[in-house]
Enzyme design. Structure first.
Site, PDB file in Angstrom:
ATOM      1  N   ARG A   1       0.825  -1.217   0.000  1.00  0.00           N
ATOM      2  CA  ARG A   1       0.000   0.000   0.000  1.00  0.00           C
ATOM      3  C   ARG A   1       0.857   1.263   0.000  1.00  0.00           C
ATOM      4  NH1 ARG A   1      -3.480   3.065   4.156  1.00  0.00           N
ATOM      5  NH2 ARG A   1      -5.363   3.668   3.008  1.00  0.00           N
TER       6      ARG A   1
ATOM      7  N   ALA B   1      -7.453   7.369  -0.631  1.00  0.00           N
ATOM      8  CA  ALA B   1      -7.246   5.930  -0.468  1.00  0.00           C
ATOM      9  C   ALA B   1      -8.183   5.462   0.629  1.00  0.00           C
ATOM     10  CB  ALA B   1      -5.794   5.647  -0.093  1.00  0.00           C
ATOM     11  N   SER B   2      -9.030   4.481   0.333  1.00  0.00           N
ATOM     12  CA  SER B   2     -10.055   4.036   1.266  1.00  0.00           C
ATOM     13  C   SER B   2      -9.457   3.367   2.497  1.00  0.00           C
ATOM     14  CB  SER B   2     -11.007   3.062   0.572  1.00  0.00           C
ATOM     15  OG  SER B   2     -11.633   3.665  -0.531  1.00  0.00           O
ATOM     16  N   VAL B   3     -10.242   3.294   3.552  1.00  0.00           N
ATOM     17  CA  VAL B   3      -9.850   2.601   4.776  1.00  0.00           C
ATOM     18  C   VAL B   3      -9.584   1.133   4.438  1.00  0.00           C
ATOM     19  CG1 VAL B   3     -10.592   1.941   7.090  1.00  0.00           C
ATOM     20  CG2 VAL B   3     -11.258   4.171   6.160  1.00  0.00           C
TER      21      VAL B   3
END
Length: 398
Positions: free
Chosen positions: A37, A70-72
């Site tokens: 990530r 950026a999503s959880v």
């Protein structure tokens, strides 16, 4: 002297943390342990890249929410589990973001195909760059309004949206195979839920409904926001098909104080979610909206504190409203908080009683969610309580 953890260690620690809170399919777990990530978040501290939090990658000047983020990670895992992408699948993603989710999808489909689209040229370029850098160059990145989909690589076995969607475009219907899966953060009556739907002819039927929150997609304007005081520190959000007299509501809040309290029979623990009340209410009541109250309004005691000030369900009718509240009571140490409603306006107590009815209905079966059946607007609605939108009709049944 302790050593600074590596990216691999931080990534595995994050995945372990997610697994401690929810069940994740083995293939999704493997993908999340594989894809770095941090590579999709250049300029972010390594440890921040591996916290279970959203990260803004592009601001939206003048707007309360970012243009892209950026999503959880735990929400990413949840939605990928809902999607169920398999090796060989042809998958479309609406909302490229950082490219991280597309990379996870690429790991899941193997020699299948992943196409991701984004309306913003900077975001699309960022996704293309990071996907290339991490060895996911087979992912197709298209700069385009996601509402238009990507017909050049259709039909799709799976479609996933990583932006909040208020209505389901016909373009998505037309490019999803019969038996295919659609997972999207669907917005209705002020809330957002990640809904997993399977297509059967001219119907999409749900088998999973989960709480989530996402930046709304650009180009859908069916949600309205109106201030209820001069400083706009109290706001109501509602759908275009709802009749909301914001001037009358503003006058009511200004002149009708204090709120009248109507308690329910339902108690909750400190860590127990009660968002299901909102979901339950929308399955039969078209007066449900969202109330937003800022810290400034609470400090000035302009309004009784809602259960969740930034986003609480509220029933609205004419010049009256009633919204969800939570009050601490020491009677039950396991569940020390009582749910109820705060009422304003001449018909506020009637609305509060109706809201309490929704609370008690939820309390009798707290984990049950409605079945959602979606049909194209042009074909008519399925049975159940129907919410009509320009391109789709949503039927909810318990």
């Amino acid at each position: 002297m302790s050593q600074t953890p590596t990216a691999d260690e931080l990534r595995n620690r994050l995945v372990d943390e997610i697994l401690g809170r929810r069940s994740v399919p083995a293939d999704v777990e493997r993908a999340m342990r594989t894809v770095p990530r941090d590579a999709f978040l250049p300029g972010i501290e390594l440890e921040n890249a591996y916290t279970d939090q959203a990260v803004t990658i592009k601001d939206n000047p003048g707007k309360p929410l970012p243009l892209s983020c950026a999503s959880v990670p735990s929400v990413v895992a949840m939605m990928l589990a809902q999607l169920g992408a398999q090796p060989g699948d042809n998958v479309l993603e609406i909302g490229a973001g950082t490219g991280y989710n597309a990379a996870l999808l690429a790991e899941l489909v193997g020699r299948g195909r992943v196409t991701t689209v984004d309306i913003d040229p900077d975001v699309a370029l960022h996704a293309r760059t990071t996907l290339n850098a991490t060895g996911h160059d087979r992912v197709t990145v298209i700069e385009r309004n996601g509402l238009l989909s990507a017909p050049e690589n259709a039909p799709y076995d799976k479609i996933i949206a990583t932006v909040g969607v208020w209505d389901i475009p016909l373009t998505w219907w037309n490019q999803l195979v019969d038996g295919g899966r659609l997972v999207l953060p669907l917005r209705w009556r002020g809330q957002t839920r990640s809904v997993a739907l399977t297509r059967r002819g001219d119907e999409l039927t749900s088998d999973s409904v989960e709480l989530c929150g996402f930046v709304p997609i650009i180009g859908q304007n069916g949600e309205k926001t109106s201030p209820l005081n001069a400083d706009a520190t109290i706001r109501v959000d509602y759908d275009q098909d709802q009749l909301v007299d914001t001037d009358a509501l503003a006058h009511t809040l200004l002149t009708n104080k204090p709120a009248r309290d109507v308690p329910s029979a339902q108690r909750v623990g400190g860590q127990e979610s009660f968002d299901g009340v909102w979901l339950r209410a929308t399955a039969g009541d078209d007066r449900v909206c969202r109330l937003e109250v800022t810290p400034q309004a609470l400090e000035q005691e302009l309004i009784r504190r809602p259960a969740t000030p930034g986003r609480s369900p509220v029933l609205v009718e004419g010049d009256s409203l009633a919204y969800l509240t939570v009050t601490r009571e020491g009677v039950d140490p396991e569940r020390p908080f009582r749910l109820g409603a705060a009422a304003y306006g001449p018909h506020g107590e009637e609305l509060a009683q109706d809201l309490v009815t929704h609370i008690d209905a939820w309390g009798s079966a707290r984990s049950v969610v409605p079945r959602m059946t979606v049909t194209p607007a042009e074909t008519g609605a399925a049975a159940g309580h129907v919410i009509r939108k320009p391109e789709s009709h949503i039927a909810l049944t318990y």
